[in-house]
Structures are given as structure tokens and as C-alpha cells.
Write an enzyme that holds these catalytic residues in place. Structure first.
Site, PDB file in Angstrom:
ATOM      1  N   GLN A 126      -6.429   6.980 -13.161  1.00 50.19           N
ATOM      2  CA  GLN A 126      -5.593   7.453 -12.047  1.00 50.19           C
ATOM      3  C   GLN A 126      -4.437   6.490 -11.796  1.00 50.19           C
ATOM      4  OE1 GLN A 126      -7.466   6.978  -8.256  1.00 50.19           O
ATOM      5  NE2 GLN A 126      -6.197   8.488  -7.217  1.00 50.19           N
ATOM      6  N   GLY A 127      -3.208   6.947 -12.020  1.00 47.42           N
ATOM      7  CA  GLY A 127      -2.043   6.093 -11.795  1.00 47.42           C
ATOM      8  C   GLY A 127      -1.308   6.473 -10.528  1.00 47.42           C
ATOM      9  N   SER A 129      -1.563   4.108  -7.252  1.00 49.01           N
ATOM     10  CA  SER A 129      -1.141   2.909  -6.509  1.00 49.01           C
ATOM     11  C   SER A 129      -0.138   2.074  -7.299  1.00 49.01           C
ATOM     12  CB  SER A 129      -2.351   2.032  -6.196  1.00 49.01           C
ATOM     13  OG  SER A 129      -3.332   2.775  -5.532  1.00 49.01           O
ATOM     14  N   GLU A 244     -12.770  14.907  -2.280  1.00 50.43           N
ATOM     15  CA  GLU A 244     -14.097  14.324  -2.256  1.00 50.43           C
ATOM     16  C   GLU A 244     -14.619  14.280  -0.819  1.00 50.43           C
ATOM     17  OE1 GLU A 244     -14.566  10.408  -3.815  1.00 50.43           O
ATOM     18  OE2 GLU A 244     -16.575  10.922  -4.478  1.00 50.43           O
ATOM     19  N   SER A 385      -8.634   3.022   2.565  1.00 51.12           N
ATOM     20  CA  SER A 385      -9.352   1.884   3.172  1.00 51.12           C
ATOM     21  C   SER A 385     -10.032   2.310   4.480  1.00 51.12           C
ATOM     22  CB  SER A 385      -8.387   0.738   3.449  1.00 51.12           C
ATOM     23  OG  SER A 385      -7.560   1.075   4.543  1.00 51.12           O
TER      24      SER A 385
HETATM   25  C1  LIG Z   1     -11.722  -1.654  -7.028  1.00 45.99           C
HETATM   26  C2  LIG Z   1     -10.512  -0.813  -6.786  1.00 45.99           C
HETATM   27  C3  LIG Z   1     -10.218   0.228  -7.659  1.00 45.99           C
HETATM   28  C4  LIG Z   1      -9.079   0.992  -7.481  1.00 45.99           C
HETATM   29  N1  LIG Z   1      -8.785   1.964  -8.403  1.00 45.99           N
HETATM   30  C5  LIG Z   1      -7.606   2.633  -8.315  1.00 45.99           C
HETATM   31  C6  LIG Z   1      -7.230   3.568  -9.335  1.00 45.99           C
HETATM   32  O1  LIG Z   1      -7.959   3.812 -10.313  1.00 45.99           O
HETATM   33  N2  LIG Z   1      -6.028   4.177  -9.223  1.00 45.99           N
HETATM   34  C7  LIG Z   1      -5.189   3.969  -8.170  1.00 45.99           C
HETATM   35  O2  LIG Z   1      -4.132   4.580  -8.124  1.00 45.99           O
HETATM   36  N3  LIG Z   1      -5.522   3.070  -7.187  1.00 45.99           N
HETATM   37  C8  LIG Z   1      -6.703   2.402  -7.252  1.00 45.99           C
HETATM   38  N4  LIG Z   1      -7.044   1.482  -6.271  1.00 45.99           N
HETATM   39  C9  LIG Z   1      -6.066   1.173  -5.239  1.00 45.99           C
HETATM   40  C10 LIG Z   1      -6.461   1.599  -3.847  1.00 45.99           C
HETATM   41  O3  LIG Z   1      -6.270   2.970  -3.676  1.00 45.99           O
HETATM   42  C11 LIG Z   1      -5.592   0.763  -2.895  1.00 45.99           C
HETATM   43  O4  LIG Z   1      -6.012  -0.572  -3.021  1.00 45.99           O
HETATM   44  C12 LIG Z   1      -5.717   1.216  -1.465  1.00 45.99           C
HETATM   45  O5  LIG Z   1      -5.081   2.453  -1.287  1.00 45.99           O
HETATM   46  C13 LIG Z   1      -5.115   0.173  -0.497  1.00 45.99           C
HETATM   47  O6  LIG Z   1      -3.800  -0.103  -0.865  1.00 45.99           O
HETATM   48  P1  LIG Z   1      -3.283  -1.605  -1.056  1.00 45.99           P
HETATM   49  O7  LIG Z   1      -4.233  -2.329  -1.951  1.00 45.99           O
HETATM   50  O8  LIG Z   1      -1.861  -1.551  -1.481  1.00 45.99           O
HETATM   51  O9  LIG Z   1      -3.394  -2.276   0.367  1.00 45.99           O
HETATM   52  P2  LIG Z   1      -2.402  -2.055   1.598  1.00 45.99           P
HETATM   53  O10 LIG Z   1      -2.087  -0.606   1.748  1.00 45.99           O
HETATM   54  O11 LIG Z   1      -1.259  -3.011   1.470  1.00 45.99           O
HETATM   55  O12 LIG Z   1      -3.338  -2.476   2.799  1.00 45.99           O
HETATM   56  C14 LIG Z   1      -3.599  -3.848   3.113  1.00 45.99           C
HETATM   57  C15 LIG Z   1      -4.460  -3.880   4.372  1.00 45.99           C
HETATM   58  O13 LIG Z   1      -3.721  -3.290   5.472  1.00 45.99           O
HETATM   59  C16 LIG Z   1      -4.465  -2.214   6.027  1.00 45.99           C
HETATM   60  N5  LIG Z   1      -3.549  -1.127   6.405  1.00 45.99           N
HETATM   61  C17 LIG Z   1      -2.567  -0.583   5.633  1.00 45.99           C
HETATM   62  N6  LIG Z   1      -1.945   0.395   6.310  1.00 45.99           N
HETATM   63  C18 LIG Z   1      -2.542   0.492   7.525  1.00 45.99           C
HETATM   64  C19 LIG Z   1      -2.360   1.332   8.666  1.00 45.99           C
HETATM   65  N7  LIG Z   1      -1.428   2.294   8.677  1.00 45.99           N
HETATM   66  N8  LIG Z   1      -3.191   1.144   9.733  1.00 45.99           N
HETATM   67  C20 LIG Z   1      -4.146   0.184   9.739  1.00 45.99           C
HETATM   68  N9  LIG Z   1      -4.354  -0.650   8.673  1.00 45.99           N
HETATM   69  C21 LIG Z   1      -3.573  -0.491   7.600  1.00 45.99           C
HETATM   70  C22 LIG Z   1      -5.401  -1.747   4.928  1.00 45.99           C
HETATM   71  O14 LIG Z   1      -6.560  -1.124   5.451  1.00 45.99           O
HETATM   72  C23 LIG Z   1      -5.753  -3.062   4.246  1.00 45.99           C
HETATM   73  O15 LIG Z   1      -6.779  -3.719   4.948  1.00 45.99           O
HETATM   74  C24 LIG Z   1      -8.206   0.723  -6.403  1.00 45.99           C
HETATM   75  C25 LIG Z   1      -8.524  -0.307  -5.504  1.00 45.99           C
HETATM   76  C26 LIG Z   1      -9.639  -1.065  -5.691  1.00 45.99           C
HETATM   77  C27 LIG Z   1      -9.946  -2.170  -4.721  1.00 45.99           C
END
Ligand SMILES: Cc1cc2nc3c(=O)[nH]c(=O)nc-3n(C[C@H](O)[C@H](O)[C@H](O)COP(=O)(O)OP(=O)(O)OC[C@H]3O[C@@H](n4cnc5c(N)ncnc54)[C@H](O)[C@@H]3O)c2cc1C
Length: 400
Positions: A126-127, A129, A244, A385
Site C-alpha cells: 500500500q503506497g 503515506s 475494515e 492513529s
Molecule cells: C507499522 C506501520 C505500518 C504501516 N504501513 C503502512 C503501509 O503499508 N502503507 C501506508 O501507506 N502507510 C503505512 N503506515 C503509515 C500510517 O498509516 C501512518 O503512520 C499514520 O497514518 C500516521 O501518520 P504519520 O506517521 O505521518 O504521523 P502524523 O500524522 O504526523 O501524526 C503524528 C502524531 O500526531 C497525531 N495527530 C496527527 N493529526 C492529528 C489530529 N488531527 N488530531 C489529533 N492528533 C493528531 C497522531 O495521532 C500521531 O500521534 C504504517 C505505519 C506503521 C507504524
């Protein structure tokens, strides 16, 4: 609301349980019990066993390999898979891009991709993020420009789970930089063998290598690999992310973990007596069991309500399942750490190759307690999250 299973549903559960008991290869089951990483071959082997039985894609339409099961039967199947414990079918194909292709793809895409997803002939990743576009996914910047009958893609994806094994990646790309950010996104299917794609592993805190960065440098993608209309990708992504609903809480998996915690705590000793006899430990275990029971009831309510729902819109109550399910799963890893005690300290990830060949110190099972504890922190981040789930509850359920 009646949350009990009918006699037919109980007979179905027994059938599923008997099949899983007979068909799940023991080495794969053991790895699941011990929390060890599965290899690509483990996952492919298991999905092909399910596909041979006709159970790899139960929720798909029957013409594409689905079973026609009711929501309750699907719930029972998932529950039994988790309790076995068996690997879930690889979600990127079966639960993510497969349903998108079914709902929005062309006939040619359906015929080309769907049977290969069911049999895991193609491994999908899945691409979505990107650095700077996670929770705020619509800010993504990976660009796709039209050149004749191709798009030329440039940019970067991150956290791409198991991209190192993937044959295909489904991507959200920006095709219009002028429009409102949700309106300039397109959904592309990209062959991972296309020149210009680089996969770079990210080593996680447990020493595992399950996530990656994926770079695109002038990657040429035929127009026929676009799903649906140009600039409508956000609609398809919302459909995918909302798909899901149940199973997300992984209640049965936690039940299985708690059974194991109980069994280990009855044998392992601290201060001269089994850990299970320690009052503080018993209290924590009992509290967790109560929480899990409450979560199971909530999950059953969501499944029961699904009978009456429009299946194309996500149930906001599944956000509660995601949050509580993540907290409970993480709590089980804390109890495992407690039982392992000092044996959890000198851990090595089970797939780490540091060349020392040192035997693990302490019982075998304790070697995975710390890696699993660290690895499972991820559950509150991916799939939206826990903070984002709270926002959904605030808006969609509490009306704040
Ligand atoms: C093990 C793992 C596997 C993954 N696999 C995939 C994958 O296969 N394909 C893919 O596309 N992505 C994947 N992801 C990415 C995942 O979807 C993102 O990590 C997730 O959406 C959070 O984005 P971010 O890491 O950029 O954090 P950010 O969005 O930058 O968030 C950082 C922190 O701020 C909080 N936050 C952000 N916005 C808000 C808000 N509006 N209100 C309150 N709090 C907020 C978040 O909860 C978090 O604690 C994976 C992530 C992990 C950890």
C-alpha cells in the site's frame, strides 16, 4: 438485540474450527503462538490453502471468489482464524486493493488482478503515506504527469509494509496541483518491477524489517493501470480505508494471548511461587479479561448492526474497536514482559543476523517477549492513529 449465535451459526463455527485445526501447518501455527515473524513463504502457503478451500476472500462477491457468507459468518470465520491462531490473509490485496478494483476497476483489471490476489500470486503493498502526509493523507505530493498513454510518477512513499516482497503497489498520486487537495488525487496500480522504483528498508525498534521507503524516479505507468477516473482517487481511498469494520479489534487474538499468559504464569515462578499466585499480577490479568469481554460485546453489537447498515459506509463505532483493541493487545504484551522478567532483557529479534549464534538466555518463549512488546506499539499508529479515531468518535458519535 440478540447477541447469541443460532444453531446454524454454531455448526458453521464448528466446521471452520475443524478445518483450521486440520489444515493449518503446525510450524506456521507455532510461529503465530510464539509471536515470531512469518516468512513470505509462510503467508503465501497459508493463503493458498485457504484459496483451495474457497475461503481466501470470503467477503468478495461470489462471482470473484467470495463465499456469500452473512456478516455473522464472516465474523465467526475471522474469530476462529485469530484463535487458531492462523495468519490473516494478506490485507493489502484481499481487504484493500481487491475491493477497490471490484467496486471501481475496469473489467480488464478485475479479470487480470482479482484471481491472482485471491491466490496470492501477486503480493500487493500500500503506497499511501508519505513523509508529511500520514494522518493528513490528502497532503500527499507524489506527482503523476500524463505523457501520451503513460503517467510519469516522481516522489516518495514511506512506511510501506512488506514492500520488499511486493510485485505490485497501489498508490495515491497527485495529478492536479491546482485543485482542492482532495480533488487532485488519482489511484494507480504500479508494477514494482518498473524501472525507477527503489525500496529502502526501515529497521524498526524490535529489529524487524517490515516497513520501507519507496522512491519513484520517472516511473512510467500505463494509463490502463489507473483505477476509475483521474482525480477521483480520494473517493476510492476513503472507500478502502473505511472498509475494515470488524476484526480490527482482534479480540480473538487477545483471547489466545491471554490463554497463553495464564498458562505461562502458572508455570513460571517469581519469589518462590508461580507468578499467577501474585495478587498484583492476578488483578491486572482479571482487569484485562473484563475489558476484553466488554470489547467482545461491543464488537458483536457492531456486527449485529451491520445487518442493517449500508455496507459502503464505515461504522464510526469501529473506531472504538480500534482504540480499545489496540490498548488491550498492547496490555497483553506488557503482561508477557512481566512473566519473562529479566529473561526478556537480552533479546535479539528472531530474524536478526548478528552472527553470534548465541543461544537465547532463559526459556525459548521469553526471547520474543520484548520484540513483540516494542513491535506492537505500532498498532495505535497504523490504520488511522488512536488520536484520529478519537476525533472520529467526537464528530460522528458524540456530535461535538
Ligand atoms: C507499522 C506501520 C505500518 C504501516 N504501513 C503502512 C503501509 O503499508 N502503507 C501506508 O501507506 N502507510 C503505512 N503506515 C503509515 C500510517 O498509516 C501512518 O503512520 C499514520 O497514518 C500516521 O501518520 P504519520 O506517521 O505521518 O504521523 P502524523 O500524522 O504526523 O501524526 C503524528 C502524531 O500526531 C497525531 N495527530 C496527527 N493529526 C492529528 C489530529 N488531527 N488530531 C489529533 N492528533 C493528531 C497522531 O495521532 C500521531 O500521534 C504504517 C505505519 C506503521 C507504524
Amino acid at each position: 438485540m440478540d447477541l447469541r449465535f443460532t444453531p446454524e451459526e454454531i455448526a458453521f463455527r464448528d466446521e471452520v474450527r475443524a478445518f483450521l485445526g486440520a489444515a493449518l501447518p503446525e510450524p506456521i501455527r507455532r510461529k503465530m503462538v510464539e509471536g515470531r515473524h512469518l516468512t513470505k513463504s509462510d503467508i503465501v502457503t497459508w493463503q493458498r490453502i485457504l484459496n483451495a478451500k474457497g475461503w481466501a476472500v470470503p467477503h468478495w462477491p461470489v462471482e470473484w471468489g467470495g463465499t456469500g457468507w452473512s456478516p455473522v459468518q464472516q465474523y465467526i470465520f475471522l474469530d476462529e482464524l485469530q484463535q487458531a491462531p492462523a495468519p490473516p490473509p494478506l490485507p493489502f490485496g484481499v481487504s484493500m486493493v481487491g475491493p477497490v478494483i471490484i467496486a471501481f476497476g475496469s473489467e480488464a483489471q478485475k479479470r487480470r488482478f482479482l484471481p491472482r490476489i485471491a491466490n496470492l500470486d501477486d503480493w500487493w503493498c500500500q503506497g499511501f503515506s508519505e513523509p508529511g502526509a500520514g494522518s493528513d493523507l490528502a497532503s500527499l505530493k507524489t506527482a503523476a504527469k500524463r505523457e501520451g498513454d503513460h503517467y510519469v510518477v516522481n516522489g516518495q512513499k514511506i512506511w510501506t509494509t512488506m514492500a520488499q516482497h511486493a510485485d505490485w503497489i497501489f498508490c495515491l498520486v497527485r495529478t492536479d496541483t491546482q485543485a482542492k487537495k482532495q480533488e487532485g488525487i488519482t489511484f494507480l496500480l504500479i508494477d514494482m518491477k518498473t524501472p525507477g522504483i527503489t525500496v529502502r528498508p526501515i529497521v524498526t525498534i524490535d529489529g524487524g524489517a517490515e516497513v520501507n521507503e519507496v522512491f519513484f524516479d520517472d516511473v512510467r505507468v500505463p494509463l490502463e493501470n489507473r483505477v476509475g477516473a483521474e482525480n477521483k482517487g480520494w473517493d476510492y481511498a476513503k472507500f478502502l480505508l473505511g472498509n475494515e469494520r470488524t476484526g480490527i479489534a482482534r479480540v480473538a487474538l487477545s483471547k489466545e494471548r491471554i490463554r497463553r499468559i495464564r498458562a505461562l504464569a502458572a508455570v513460571e515462578r517469581a519469589d518462590g511461587r508461580p507468578i499467577l499466585e501474585n495478587e498484583r499480577f492476578r488483578e491486572k490479568l482479571a482487569a484485562l479479561e473484563v475489558e476484553l469481554k466488554a470489547l467482545e460485546m461491543t464488537q458483536l453489537r457492531v456486527v449485529a448492526a451491520e445487518r442493517r447498515r449500508d455496507r459502503n459506509t464505515p461504522d464510526p463505532y469501529s473506531s472504538i474497536l480500534k482504540i480499545k483493541g489496540a490498548e488491550i493487545q498492547q496490555a497483553t504484551t506488557e503482561l508477557m514482559l512481566e512473566i519473562a522478567g529479566p529473561y526478556a532483557l537480552p533479546y535479539r529479534a528472531d530474524d536478526a543476523t548478528d552472527g553470534t549464534n548465541e543461544p537465547p538466555i532463559g526459556p525459548d518463549w521469553a526471547a520474543t517477549a520484548a520484540p513483540t512488546y516494542f513491535n506492537w506499539r505500532k498498532i495505535s499508529i497504523y490504520g488511522g492513529s488512536n488520536e484520529i479515531q478519537r476525533n472520529i468518535i467526537a464528530k460522528a458519535i458524540l456530535g461535538l
